[in-house]
Design a protein around this motif. Structure first.
Motif, PDB file in Angstrom:
ATOM      1  N   ILE A 347       0.841  -1.206   0.000  1.00 28.55           N
ATOM      2  CA  ILE A 347       0.000   0.000   0.000  1.00 28.55           C
ATOM      3  C   ILE A 347       0.871   1.251   0.000  1.00 28.55           C
ATOM      4  O   ILE A 347       0.618   2.202  -0.748  1.00 28.55           O
ATOM      5  N   ASP A 348       1.928   1.255   0.823  1.00 33.37           N
ATOM      6  CA  ASP A 348       2.830   2.410   0.848  1.00 33.37           C
ATOM      7  C   ASP A 348       3.449   2.642  -0.525  1.00 33.37           C
ATOM      8  O   ASP A 348       3.589   3.787  -0.975  1.00 33.37           O
ATOM      9  N   ARG A 349       3.809   1.556  -1.185  1.00 34.09           N
ATOM     10  CA  ARG A 349       4.452   1.668  -2.501  1.00 34.09           C
ATOM     11  C   ARG A 349       3.483   2.242  -3.540  1.00 34.09           C
ATOM     12  O   ARG A 349       3.839   3.109  -4.326  1.00 34.09           O
ATOM     13  N   ILE A 350       2.246   1.752  -3.521  1.00 32.08           N
ATOM     14  CA  ILE A 350       1.243   2.228  -4.477  1.00 32.08           C
ATOM     15  C   ILE A 350       0.920   3.696  -4.227  1.00 32.08           C
ATOM     16  O   ILE A 350       0.843   4.503  -5.155  1.00 32.08           O
ATOM     17  N   ILE A 351       0.751   4.062  -2.959  1.00 28.32           N
ATOM     18  CA  ILE A 351       0.450   5.460  -2.610  1.00 28.32           C
ATOM     19  C   ILE A 351       1.609   6.363  -3.028  1.00 28.32           C
ATOM     20  O   ILE A 351       1.405   7.481  -3.536  1.00 28.32           O
ATOM     21  N   GLY A 352       2.817   5.880  -2.850  1.00 27.22           N
ATOM     22  CA  GLY A 352       3.984   6.654  -3.252  1.00 27.22           C
ATOM     23  C   GLY A 352       3.984   6.941  -4.749  1.00 27.22           C
ATOM     24  O   GLY A 352       4.317   8.054  -5.182  1.00 27.22           O
ATOM     25  N   GLN A 353       3.598   5.950  -5.544  1.00 27.73           N
ATOM     26  CA  GLN A 353       3.529   6.133  -6.993  1.00 27.73           C
ATOM     27  C   GLN A 353       2.412   7.104  -7.376  1.00 27.73           C
ATOM     28  O   GLN A 353       2.584   7.951  -8.247  1.00 27.73           O
ATOM     29  N   LEU A 354       1.257   6.962  -6.732  1.00 20.15           N
ATOM     30  CA  LEU A 354       0.151   7.895  -7.005  1.00 20.15           C
ATOM     31  C   LEU A 354       0.577   9.330  -6.721  1.00 20.15           C
ATOM     32  O   LEU A 354       0.307  10.247  -7.511  1.00 20.15           O
TER      33      LEU A 354
END
Length: 382
Positions: A347-354
């Protein structure tokens, strides 16, 4: 309802229509035929295209990936410039056609093609483009959008320009006969979510657009419910046409549009290699439940008109359950499992990309902040 609508792409639909390429492509321009991994050489499409181009001067570029990569496409751009290509013919599914849109735009630009995706270059001119569709799903064969990946940085970004809309699209459902079951399922799900992104928003009174969207959803549901009948002309024809109509601009004209499921889904594909359509099925049910306050009326409308559900206070919730069940009946997961079990890190990784891509206020109301995307992902990631 306030909009300007035009879709000048000429559609050649039906068996044997690949032969129409002969007259649709100008004979006085050098042609680049761009395609993917080579399946068109096994299923006879390549031979049909070759026959249609017998009187043309043409070269080819193979190897466009699913989720086309700029690193690969830049080689095709260089080829266009070196060989003075005057027309590009994309032969494949949405990835090949999206990739070709990047090529025709970047071929008319002196800078780095990725500037287009980062918004540093606005596309106003492009080489003319035609398409021979082999996989129904994205509607790219007659719209102005494309999504391109940069593999090095796991970026997957969209761009839009009327300049890259194909001049014509050949749609022969016969070419679907050799498609793997997974690609047919992906086509169904992709077209379904494209329709939902323009339909499941807020009430707006545009009865024609709603009616068209509901006709597409009912068609796609019928095809999904009758997936065992996929090896017949009628099934193939209706999927190919429905997928085109889902994203040719018509049902979205003058109505609010969402696309948050797509923006979040793109990150799942870029980071974890999830098929595009399957990334949408992972995100959408969680997003709909999270956004119930805004989407309740349209979900209730969908429940009654598409799923034929009885009314009641929980109709909207049951409609989301029905959407989820539709995916699961097709063997499509509705939670991310490709992250190897570390949910918090994923989740942290996806949010970082967003955040890096500026996807910080999504949805038709621009109120899906990063915190709300995180809440959606808490449910969407296993």
């Amino acid at each position: 309802m306030e909009f300007s609508y035009s879709n000048p792409t000429v559609i050649h639909f039906g068996k044997g229509k690949i032969a129409s390429v002969s007259k649709a492509v100008p004979k006085d321009l050098k042609v680049l035929v761009i395609y993917g991994g080579g399946s068109i050489k096994r299923n006879g499409v390549y031979d049909q295209v070759t026959a249609a181009l017998a009187d043309h001067d043409w070269i080819e570029f193979a190897g466009v990936e699913p989720n086309p990569r700029a690193e690969t496409l830049d080689k095709a751009v260089a080829l266009c410039k070196e060989q003075n290509v005057g027309f590009v013919l994309a032969v494949g599914g949405g990835s090949v056609i999206d990739g070709a849109k990047y090529v025709v735009a970047a071929a008319k630009y002196d800078g780095n093609g990725w500037d287009i995706l980062e918004g540093k270059h606005k596309v106003r001119d492009a080489l003319p483009l035609g398409a021979v569709l082999t996989i129904p799903a994205t509607g790219s064969e007659s719209n102005i959008g494309a999504v391109i990946t940069r593999g090095e940085t796991h970026d997957k970004l969209p761009f839009m320009s009327p300049a890259v809309r194909p001049l014509f699209a050949v749609m022969d459902p016969d070419v679907m006969k050799t498609l793997p079951e997974r690609q047919l399922v992906n086509g169904l799900v992709d077209a379904w979510v494209h329709t939902c992104e323009q339909y499941l928003t807020r009430s707006h009174g545009a009865m024609v657009q709603d009616g068209y969207a509901e006709a597409l959803l009912r068609t796609l549901k019928y095809l999904g419910d009758n997936f065992d009948a996929r090896d017949c002309d009628e099934w193939r024809e209706n999927l190919m046409w429905a997928a085109n109509q889902a994203l040719n601009g018509l049902i979205g004209a003058g109505v609010p549009q969402d696309w948050a499921t797509h923006m979040i889904g793109h990150e799942l594909t870029a980071l974890y290699g999830v098929d595009h359509a399957r990334s949408l099925a992972i995100v959408q049910p969680s997003l709909l439940r999270h956004q119930m306050e805004h989407k309740r009326a349209k979900l209730e409308q969908m429940g009654q008109r598409v799923f034929k559900l009885a009314g009641g206070d929980d109709l909207a919730e049951r409609t989301v359950d029905a959407i989820e069940a539709f995916y699961e009946a097709l063997g499509v997961k509705t939670q991310l499992v490709e992250h190897e079990g570390d949910k918090a890190a994923a989740i942290d990784r996806i949010i970082g990309q967003l955040e890096r891509h500026g996807m910080v206020t999504l949805g038709e109301n621009k109120e899906i902040t990063l915190d709300r995307s995180r809440e959606i992902l808490e449910k969407a990631v296993a």
